[in-house]
Scaffold this active site. Sequence first.
Site, short mmCIF file in Angstrom:
data_model
loop_
_atom_site.label_atom_id
_atom_site.label_comp_id
_atom_site.label_asym_id
_atom_site.label_seq_id
_atom_site.Cartn_x
_atom_site.Cartn_y
_atom_site.Cartn_z
N HIS A 122 62.34 107.39 11.87
CA HIS A 122 62.49 107.54 13.32
C HIS A 122 61.31 108.40 13.79
CE1 HIS A 122 64.25 109.26 17.02
NE2 HIS A 122 65.10 108.25 17.01
N ASP A 198 66.28 113.74 6.87
CA ASP A 198 66.73 113.45 8.23
C ASP A 198 68.11 112.81 8.10
OD1 ASP A 198 67.40 112.27 10.61
OD2 ASP A 198 65.47 111.29 10.93
N GLN A 201 71.67 109.91 10.89
CA GLN A 201 72.56 108.76 10.80
C GLN A 201 73.52 108.83 9.61
OE1 GLN A 201 72.96 106.62 13.12
NE2 GLN A 201 71.11 106.92 14.34
N LYS A 224 76.04 112.51 17.65
CA LYS A 224 76.22 111.24 16.94
C LYS A 224 77.48 111.26 16.08
CE LYS A 224 71.26 110.26 16.53
NZ LYS A 224 71.03 109.28 17.59
N CYS A 364 63.03 103.71 18.57
CA CYS A 364 62.22 104.89 18.19
C CYS A 364 61.71 104.76 16.76
CB CYS A 364 62.99 106.19 18.36
SG CYS A 364 63.58 106.47 20.03
N1 C6P Z 1 68.42 107.86 16.98
C1 C6P Z 1 69.10 105.77 17.99
O1 C6P Z 1 69.54 105.10 18.92
P1 C6P Z 1 68.21 113.26 18.29
O2 C6P Z 1 67.76 112.41 19.44
O3 C6P Z 1 67.28 114.40 18.07
O4 C6P Z 1 69.63 113.65 18.36
O5 C6P Z 1 68.12 112.33 16.98
C2 C6P Z 1 66.88 111.82 16.60
C3 C6P Z 1 67.02 110.91 15.44
C4 C6P Z 1 66.45 111.26 14.23
N2 C6P Z 1 66.57 110.50 13.15
C5 C6P Z 1 67.27 109.34 13.17
C6 C6P Z 1 67.40 108.55 11.92
C7 C6P Z 1 67.87 108.92 14.35
O6 C6P Z 1 68.56 107.78 14.37
C8 C6P Z 1 67.73 109.71 15.52
C9 C6P Z 1 68.31 109.25 16.82
C10 C6P Z 1 69.02 107.28 18.15
O7 C6P Z 1 68.74 105.26 16.93
C11 C6P Z 1 68.36 107.67 19.42
S1 C6P Z 1 66.66 107.20 19.49
#
Ligand code: C6P
Length: 415
Positions: A122, A198, A201, A224, A364
């Site tokens: 991401h 990371d 997910q 999430k 993203c």
């Molecule tokens: N992915 C998706 O729709 P934040 O925005 O900081 O809470 O999470 C960022 C992030 C980082 N790593 C992974 C693997 C992610 O999936 C995400 C967030 C969302 O896929 C929003 S772009």
Amino acid sequence: MLDVGRIRQDFPILSRQVHGKPLIYLDNAATTQKPNQVIDALTHYYRHFNANIHRGIHQLSEEGTEAYENTRARVARFINAYGTEEIIFTRNTTESINLLAYTLGRQRVERGDEIVLTQMEHHSNLVPWQILAQEKGATLKFIRVDDEGELVREDFDLIGPRTKIVSIVHMSNVLGTINPVTELAQRAHAAGAVMIVDGAQSAPHMPIDVRALDCDFFAFSAHKMLGPTGVGVLWGRRAMLESMPPFMGGGEMISLVGEQTSTWKELPWKFEAGTPNIADVIAFDAALDYLEGMGMGAVREHEIAMAQAAMERLGALDGLVIYGPKDPQRRGAAIAFNYGELHPHDVGTVLDRHGIAVRAGHHCAQPLMRRLGQVATVRASFYIYNTLEEIDALVEGLRETERFFSAEAAGARTK
Ligand code: C6P
């Protein structure tokens, strides 16, 4: 097995309508819905003990501080951390990774050093490292993704003597792939590098044990996993967090402040400058309580069943291509796909008219899109309150999308 019918009653939003149709919410990888327990915890805080924490000596402040620190203790248990002082609250996964890039990264990475990532990151686990590498004259290396959506194992050899940081997504937000984090952590440590995961997910969807993962840092977001927006977590090994400089300076994170220099508070507060997101952190406790009540093993089982059914039923549509591992045991329940020549945004728009919320776009993960040879995909992502009937509704919505655009194309030809 989850009692999905019972669970759904806790989520008020699931009874609303969208464009006159019952909402079918399949955008859980972006953010999940919130149960009454979390919504009530938020309003309870503001109604009964709103105060700034860690500073007041009055009753409200003490109650707020206790509740805030209780969440920290629950987070520590939830991921099997060694101690509460290893849990840092941030705004989200993105901020957790930036914290590392700006502190640990600046401290450890020098000209000519290497940072190892994967092609499926991401942007949150890519762009902060690009900024660091450009500043320091370091190089980013990428473990490739094969045609099944798995990491190319021979590229694990990219982790070598010049590697300072290995930072890898645990579960892909596009492919659903679950990566072999423990093995990569062992490789990283053998090379003298730091291992960052990371977990944006993975933490919401499967049991997490940071000790078993053998990583050094693990980042994730509350929103999430049933929690409020604006709360992220960074777990790190105590000795490493202690040796890192602070990320941001200001109130709350200091011990003694002189005119020219200051000293820092002990962990974890050294990394929490300013008034934190008190209400949302406190409500996050209710989200974790809810997940623990079901058991993360049961959550994972439900999602394996959903992923399997979704792949079978979507895969039966002519011209529909699903990306990522075919084996539901190897993946999460975020299913990215393309349907014939239909543009993902058109699919998303027509599904929305049927009350079905999916995501369409690059998610993203633009380098991964290029690897897949796609500009965008549709993505349906499932959680604890989704049902098999909703998968059928998605399939029917896709059939109608196809009929709609075929009729349009036929109309255009006869004009
Ligand atoms: N992915 C998706 O729709 P934040 O925005 O900081 O809470 O999470 C960022 C992030 C980082 N790593 C992974 C693997 C992610 O999936 C995400 C967030 C969302 O896929 C929003 S772009």
